[in-house]
Enzyme design. Structure first.
Site, PDB file in Angstrom:
ATOM      1  N   ALA A 117       0.818  -1.210   0.000  1.00 15.04           N
ATOM      2  CA  ALA A 117       0.000   0.000   0.000  1.00 15.04           C
ATOM      3  C   ALA A 117       0.853   1.263   0.000  1.00 15.04           C
ATOM      4  O   ALA A 117       2.082   1.215   0.106  1.00 15.04           O
ATOM      5  CB  ALA A 117      -0.939  -0.012   1.202  1.00 15.04           C
ATOM      6  N   HIS A 118       0.172   2.401  -0.066  1.00 11.82           N
ATOM      7  CA  HIS A 118       0.875   3.683  -0.222  1.00 11.82           C
ATOM      8  C   HIS A 118       1.751   4.016   0.990  1.00 11.82           C
ATOM      9  O   HIS A 118       1.468   3.665   2.115  1.00 11.82           O
ATOM     10  CB  HIS A 118      -0.110   4.818  -0.506  1.00 11.82           C
ATOM     11  CG  HIS A 118      -1.125   5.077   0.564  1.00 11.82           C
ATOM     12  ND1 HIS A 118      -2.206   5.893   0.357  1.00 11.82           N
ATOM     13  CD2 HIS A 118      -1.238   4.647   1.836  1.00 11.82           C
ATOM     14  CE1 HIS A 118      -2.921   5.959   1.460  1.00 11.82           C
ATOM     15  NE2 HIS A 118      -2.361   5.210   2.366  1.00 11.82           N
TER      16      HIS A 118
END
Length: 338
Positions: A242-243
């Protein structure tokens, strides 16, 4: 400031003009000009930042942002020289503000001759390459893959078929297998009176030399900072990064692992299949995460954790054995009573 290779900057606005567009109220500094958004910790004199959680109150007091968006209760904590907007949904207002200043570059196709370092670059049928992209010597790109505007790809890389790469800087000898998705928007939503709204993702993905990304795996770009995968890290099929994650060097990540946003993983870490990592977790150098583990706390360097919620493996196994004995004892007691 978001990377101009991937984001266009829109005209500056006064704080008062911005307030009218995002539904905020001006407390002071309405005539100040602002031209970008940024987090509290890195914002400068022309940037707009926001306070979404009281835990970041000290960052608000110290921020160099030209304008801050805060709840009404936090106005007194804002720096005296900053313009101030108030909103009952500060993060959502900041998300709307980002749309006023930053827009992803539109994908316009370029020729291979414009992008390739030399004639050793090979592209298979159906490949699309965006303007400003650069592809290093000896790299091969598989059929129907899309290389976004401004993307930089190093030398001797292998990009499989049906891969998409955007908002990314990729080193040498990187392998992206079929269907990998690099640089898609991270999952971020802010609550508002009209329901959740997407928070624009303004960061990049950086894949360092020798990284391998398996088929149909995803590495999201950062919300503002970068998502980074360190040198020689090997990622299996169907993995989610994820980011804002920073993954160290020489890590091994097996299939179906999910690593939530803003995690920091040290060097030489190993993840078994289907392990899940909560957000903002730190995992130290040389740690191991057993298959199927659910990690909800930081893991110190060199330790092996397992179970759900994950714990040091000896503790996890002792608890599993104790639970099995308890269940077995109750089952025998039940038969005796019969």
């Amino acid at each position: 400031m978001p990377d101009p290779r991937f984001f266009d900057s829109l005209p500056a606005l006064t704080v008062a003009e911005l307030a009218g567009r995002i539904g905020a109220e001006v407390v002071r500094g309405g005539d100040r000009k602002v031209s970008a958004v940024a987090p509290l910790g890195t914002a400068g004199s022309t940037d707009v930042a926001f306070l979404g959680d009281r835990r970041f109150g000290e960052q608000l007091k110290a921020t160099a942002a030209g304008c801050v968006i805060v709840p009404a209760s936090a106005v007194d904590s804002a720096p005296a020289d900053a313009a101030v907007l108030t909103s009952g949904e500060a993060q959502a207002a900041w998300a709307r503000a980002s749309l006023q200043f930053h827009k992803p570059v539109v994908l316009e196709a370029a020729s291979l001759a414009e992008a390739a370092e030399d004639d050793t670059v090979v592209v298979e049928p159906g490949v699309i390459i965006g303007k400003g992209a650069r592809i290093g010597r000896g790299t091969r790109i598989g059929a129907n893959s899309v290389i976004g505007a401004g993307v930089q790809i190093g030398r001797d890389c292998h990009i499989g078929p049906n891969v998409s790469v955007g908002f990314a800087l990729i080193g040498d000898r990187v392998k992206l297998y079929a269907g990998a998705r690099i640089g898609e928007a991270g999952f971020g939503a802010a609550g508002s009176r009209s329901g959740p709204i997407d928070v624009p993702q303004l960061g990049r993905v950086i894949l360092q030399d020798g990284v391998t990304i398996g088929a149909n795996s995803c590495v999201d770009r950062g919300a503002y900072d970068d998502t980074v995968v360190g040198e020689n890290t090997k990622i299996d099929n169907l993995v989610m990064i994820a980011h804002n994650c920073v993954i160290g060097r020489n890590c091994l990540i097996a299939a179906h692992v999910g690593i939530s946003g803003s995690c920091t993983v040290g060097d030489n870490v190993m993840f078994g299949g289907q392990a899940g990592i909560g957000d903002h977790i730190k995992i130290g150098d040389g740690a191991r995460v057993a298959g199927g583990a659910g990690v909800l706390a930081d893991i110190p360097p060199g330790e092996t954790w397992s179970g759900y919620p994950a714990k040091p493996i000896r503790q996890s196994l002792r608890e599993a054995v104790w639970l099995a004995k308890q269940a077995s004892g109750k089952a025998r007691a039940g038969k005796t009573n019969e």
